[in-house]
Design a protein around this motif. Structure first.
Motif, PDB file in Angstrom:
ATOM      1  N   PRO A  74       4.003  16.002 -23.031  1.00  0.00           N
ATOM      2  CA  PRO A  74       3.262  16.337 -24.253  1.00  0.00           C
ATOM      3  C   PRO A  74       4.030  15.902 -25.508  1.00  0.00           C
ATOM      4  O   PRO A  74       5.204  16.247 -25.674  1.00  0.00           O
ATOM      5  CB  PRO A  74       3.138  17.854 -24.207  1.00  0.00           C
ATOM      6  N   ILE A  75       3.366  15.139 -26.360  1.00  0.00           N
ATOM      7  CA  ILE A  75       3.961  14.721 -27.634  1.00  0.00           C
ATOM      8  C   ILE A  75       3.048  15.191 -28.761  1.00  0.00           C
ATOM      9  O   ILE A  75       1.844  14.922 -28.749  1.00  0.00           O
ATOM     10  CB  ILE A  75       4.141  13.194 -27.706  1.00  0.00           C
ATOM     11  N   VAL A  76       3.629  15.912 -29.710  1.00  0.00           N
ATOM     12  CA  VAL A  76       2.878  16.392 -30.875  1.00  0.00           C
ATOM     13  C   VAL A  76       3.482  15.769 -32.121  1.00  0.00           C
ATOM     14  O   VAL A  76       4.704  15.766 -32.287  1.00  0.00           O
ATOM     15  CB  VAL A  76       2.933  17.937 -30.965  1.00  0.00           C
ATOM     16  N   MET A  77       2.631  15.229 -32.989  1.00  0.00           N
ATOM     17  CA  MET A  77       3.111  14.628 -34.221  1.00  0.00           C
ATOM     18  C   MET A  77       3.276  15.735 -35.275  1.00  0.00           C
ATOM     19  O   MET A  77       2.389  16.588 -35.437  1.00  0.00           O
ATOM     20  CB  MET A  77       2.136  13.559 -34.735  1.00  0.00           C
ATOM     21  N   LEU A  78       4.419  15.723 -35.968  1.00  0.00           N
ATOM     22  CA  LEU A  78       4.727  16.725 -36.996  1.00  0.00           C
ATOM     23  C   LEU A  78       5.015  15.953 -38.280  1.00  0.00           C
ATOM     24  O   LEU A  78       6.065  15.320 -38.402  1.00  0.00           O
ATOM     25  CB  LEU A  78       5.942  17.553 -36.563  1.00  0.00           C
ATOM     26  N   THR A  79       4.095  15.991 -39.235  1.00  0.00           N
ATOM     27  CA  THR A  79       4.148  15.041 -40.333  1.00  0.00           C
ATOM     28  C   THR A  79       3.481  15.585 -41.592  1.00  0.00           C
ATOM     29  O   THR A  79       2.775  16.603 -41.533  1.00  0.00           O
ATOM     30  CB  THR A  79       3.426  13.733 -39.904  1.00  0.00           C
ATOM     31  N   THR A  80       3.693  14.936 -42.716  1.00  0.00           N
ATOM     32  CA  THR A  80       2.963  15.290 -43.942  1.00  0.00           C
ATOM     33  C   THR A  80       1.604  14.601 -43.981  1.00  0.00           C
ATOM     34  O   THR A  80       0.758  14.923 -44.804  1.00  0.00           O
ATOM     35  CB  THR A  80       3.744  14.838 -45.189  1.00  0.00           C
ATOM     36  N   THR A  93      -8.898  11.646 -50.455  1.00  0.00           N
ATOM     37  CA  THR A  93     -10.237  12.173 -50.746  1.00  0.00           C
ATOM     38  C   THR A  93     -10.914  11.359 -51.846  1.00  0.00           C
ATOM     39  O   THR A  93     -12.101  11.521 -52.085  1.00  0.00           O
ATOM     40  CB  THR A  93     -10.186  13.659 -51.169  1.00  0.00           C
ATOM     41  N   CYS A  94     -10.157  10.531 -52.517  1.00  0.00           N
ATOM     42  CA  CYS A  94     -10.715   9.600 -53.516  1.00  0.00           C
ATOM     43  C   CYS A  94     -10.808   8.187 -52.929  1.00  0.00           C
ATOM     44  O   CYS A  94     -10.947   7.212 -53.673  1.00  0.00           O
ATOM     45  CB  CYS A  94      -9.855   9.568 -54.767  1.00  0.00           C
ATOM     46  N   GLU A  95     -10.686   8.089 -51.606  1.00  0.00           N
ATOM     47  CA  GLU A  95     -10.738   6.811 -50.896  1.00  0.00           C
ATOM     48  C   GLU A  95      -9.608   5.867 -51.298  1.00  0.00           C
ATOM     49  O   GLU A  95      -9.770   4.655 -51.287  1.00  0.00           O
ATOM     50  CB  GLU A  95     -12.084   6.111 -51.111  1.00  0.00           C
ATOM     51  N   ILE A  96      -8.482   6.437 -51.675  1.00  0.00           N
ATOM     52  CA  ILE A  96      -7.308   5.629 -51.999  1.00  0.00           C
ATOM     53  C   ILE A  96      -6.243   5.884 -50.946  1.00  0.00           C
ATOM     54  O   ILE A  96      -5.810   7.025 -50.751  1.00  0.00           O
ATOM     55  CB  ILE A  96      -6.789   5.950 -53.410  1.00  0.00           C
ATOM     56  N   GLU A  97      -5.857   4.811 -50.270  1.00  0.00           N
ATOM     57  CA  GLU A  97      -4.875   4.926 -49.193  1.00  0.00           C
ATOM     58  C   GLU A  97      -3.539   4.377 -49.672  1.00  0.00           C
ATOM     59  O   GLU A  97      -3.477   3.288 -50.249  1.00  0.00           O
ATOM     60  CB  GLU A  97      -5.358   4.126 -47.977  1.00  0.00           C
ATOM     61  N   ILE A  98      -2.489   5.150 -49.438  1.00  0.00           N
ATOM     62  CA  ILE A  98      -1.149   4.658 -49.769  1.00  0.00           C
ATOM     63  C   ILE A  98      -0.245   4.821 -48.552  1.00  0.00           C
ATOM     64  O   ILE A  98      -0.500   5.641 -47.673  1.00  0.00           O
ATOM     65  CB  ILE A  98      -0.528   5.381 -50.997  1.00  0.00           C
ATOM     66  N   HIS A  99       0.799   4.025 -48.513  1.00  0.00           N
ATOM     67  CA  HIS A  99       1.797   4.097 -47.445  1.00  0.00           C
ATOM     68  C   HIS A  99       3.152   4.411 -48.083  1.00  0.00           C
ATOM     69  O   HIS A  99       3.536   3.770 -49.063  1.00  0.00           O
ATOM     70  CB  HIS A  99       1.867   2.772 -46.687  1.00  0.00           C
ATOM     71  N   LEU A 100       3.834   5.377 -47.500  1.00  0.00           N
ATOM     72  CA  LEU A 100       5.088   5.842 -48.087  1.00  0.00           C
ATOM     73  C   LEU A 100       6.280   5.003 -47.610  1.00  0.00           C
ATOM     74  O   LEU A 100       6.320   4.558 -46.463  1.00  0.00           O
ATOM     75  CB  LEU A 100       5.350   7.293 -47.685  1.00  0.00           C
ATOM     76  N   THR A 101       7.240   4.820 -48.495  1.00  0.00           N
ATOM     77  CA  THR A 101       8.523   4.250 -48.076  1.00  0.00           C
ATOM     78  C   THR A 101       9.459   5.413 -47.743  1.00  0.00           C
ATOM     79  O   THR A 101       9.035   6.569 -47.740  1.00  0.00           O
ATOM     80  CB  THR A 101       9.145   3.394 -49.202  1.00  0.00           C
ATOM     81  N   THR A 102      10.707   5.125 -47.459  1.00  0.00           N
ATOM     82  CA  THR A 102      11.641   6.223 -47.198  1.00  0.00           C
ATOM     83  C   THR A 102      12.342   6.611 -48.507  1.00  0.00           C
ATOM     84  O   THR A 102      12.558   5.771 -49.379  1.00  0.00           O
ATOM     85  CB  THR A 102      12.687   5.825 -46.140  1.00  0.00           C
ATOM     86  N   PRO A 103      12.679   7.888 -48.659  1.00  0.00           N
ATOM     87  CA  PRO A 103      13.194   8.371 -49.954  1.00  0.00           C
ATOM     88  C   PRO A 103      14.653   8.025 -50.227  1.00  0.00           C
ATOM     89  O   PRO A 103      15.434   7.765 -49.313  1.00  0.00           O
ATOM     90  CB  PRO A 103      13.009   9.885 -49.850  1.00  0.00           C
ATOM     91  N   GLN A 143       7.717  15.120 -48.661  1.00  0.00           N
ATOM     92  CA  GLN A 143       6.591  16.029 -48.457  1.00  0.00           C
ATOM     93  C   GLN A 143       5.689  16.094 -49.687  1.00  0.00           C
ATOM     94  O   GLN A 143       4.467  16.252 -49.567  1.00  0.00           O
ATOM     95  CB  GLN A 143       7.094  17.427 -48.078  1.00  0.00           C
ATOM     96  N   LEU A 144       6.283  15.965 -50.877  1.00  0.00           N
ATOM     97  CA  LEU A 144       5.452  15.964 -52.092  1.00  0.00           C
ATOM     98  C   LEU A 144       4.546  14.739 -52.117  1.00  0.00           C
ATOM     99  O   LEU A 144       3.348  14.841 -52.389  1.00  0.00           O
ATOM    100  CB  LEU A 144       6.349  16.009 -53.337  1.00  0.00           C
ATOM    101  N   LEU A 145       5.113  13.588 -51.833  1.00  0.00           N
ATOM    102  CA  LEU A 145       4.272  12.382 -51.836  1.00  0.00           C
ATOM    103  C   LEU A 145       3.254  12.426 -50.689  1.00  0.00           C
ATOM    104  O   LEU A 145       2.143  11.918 -50.827  1.00  0.00           O
ATOM    105  CB  LEU A 145       5.138  11.127 -51.761  1.00  0.00           C
ATOM    106  N   GLY A 146       3.615  13.060 -49.582  1.00  0.00           N
ATOM    107  CA  GLY A 146       2.657  13.233 -48.487  1.00  0.00           C
ATOM    108  C   GLY A 146       1.447  14.037 -48.931  1.00  0.00           C
ATOM    109  O   GLY A 146       0.299  13.714 -48.618  1.00  0.00           O
ATOM    110  N   ARG A 147       1.697  15.095 -49.693  1.00  0.00           N
ATOM    111  CA  ARG A 147       0.589  15.902 -50.224  1.00  0.00           C
ATOM    112  C   ARG A 147      -0.264  15.087 -51.191  1.00  0.00           C
ATOM    113  O   ARG A 147      -1.498  15.157 -51.163  1.00  0.00           O
ATOM    114  CB  ARG A 147       1.138  17.121 -50.972  1.00  0.00           C
TER     115      ARG A 147
END
Lengths: 121, 182
Positions: free
Chosen positions: A78-84, B112-122, B101-105
């Motif tokens: 079982p693998i569960v993704m834990l992410t923002t 929800t505004c149909e805008i997709e972004i991809h995060l880099t590493t902090p 986590q802030l940028l994830g939120r």
């Protein structure tokens, strides 16, 4: 004790998840990214379940999931993704590749313990 | 480090209404994220002499088909220590994860505004008396906790004219959600 592998590039998250699950009676192994996680799964047959971040350097969690599930020996792991990440397309992709769940950070400790307990029971 | 300066007019494509929406998203996400870690953050018109106590800054970039940019969150050592869910984990690591986590939120709200972004590493900066200078069109969002000020800058560079229209039919996973499949 059931051993849970926590794959996350953040030491804070690894420690937080580890603390919660140890208190619930689990043994914890850690990996710092997808490459490390896939290697630990290959080497350690005692791993009962995996919690895996998505956005990580070197090999992200989705690619690790795909790689691990390509090996028939890991079909039942079982693998569960834990992410923002809450993107529906990504959640659907993880499910298609064989993930057993998707938890969005910040996680609720009681829900995490319940999820892991259910997966390894 | 005395100052962080940027001179680029990076927000040329974001109209005032969209800029206000982006700021509101960033403000709400910051408040809710900190609340999830037991810290109450309140908006203020001016947090005063921020440089006197800002000791850490987390910076994380993002890319996407219609929007790219950088998020910065800076705060005090005390705020980070209070919110850190793994108290023995180094503060710099928590600063990085908090930015992530802030940028994830924010990403989930933009979806929800149909805008997709991809995060880099902090990336994390640590210093004394950090001073974050406002860009020409992006004013820092200032908030305070009992442990000191928080400053957030959401710098965006739209590809063309940005339109932020929330669609109620788009269901995005919410923080704390736990999905399990058979």
């Amino acid at each position: 004790l059931k051993r849970i592998l926590v794959v996350d590039d953040s030491p804070t998250v690894r420690q937080q998840v580890g603390n919660v699950l140890r208190l619930a009676g689990f043994d914890i192994a850690e990996a710092v990214d997808g490459i490390d996680g896939a290697a630990k799964i290959r080497e350690d047959q005692s791993i009962a379940a995996v919690l895996c971040d998505v956005n990580m350097p070197r090999l992200n969690g989705m690619d690790m999931l795909e790689e691990v599930k390509r090996d028939p020996k890991n079909a039942a792991l079982p693998i569960v993704m834990l992410t923002t990440d809450g993107q529906p397309e990504h959640i659907a992709r993880a499910r298609k590749f064989g993930a057993k769940g998707w938890i969005i950070k910040p996680f609720k400790p009681e829900l995490l313990v319940a999820a892991v307990s259910k997966l390894v029971s | 480090m005395k100052e962080i300066k940027k001179d680029l007019d990076v927000d040329a494509g974001a109209r005032d209404g969209e800029r206000t929406t982006l700021d509101e998203i960033a403000r709400t996400c910051t408040r809710d994220l900190l609340e999830a870690y037991g810290v109450a953050a309140r908006p203020v018109q001016s947090a005063g002499d921020l440089g006197a106590s800002l000791g850490f800054a987390g910076i994380i970039g993002f890319t996407g088909p219609v929007l790219r940019g950088t998020l910065l969150i800076a705060t005090t050592n005390a705020t980070l220590e209070r919110s850190n869910p793994a108290p023995t984990s180094p503060t710099r690591e928590w600063m990085a994860e908090l930015a992530n986590q802030l940028l994830g939120r924010i990403k989930n709200q933009l979806l929800t505004c149909e805008i997709e972004i991809h995060l880099t590493t902090p990336l994390v900066l640590r210093g004394q008396h950090l001073s974050i200078e406002a860009l020409r069109k992006v004013s820092p969002i200032e908030m305070v906790t009992d442990e000191g000020p928080i400053l957030v800058v959401l710098e965006t560079e739209p590809a063309g004219t940005l339109a932020l229209v929330r669609r109620r039919d788009i269901q995005v996973g919410a923080e704390g959600d736990s999905l399990l499949w058979q």
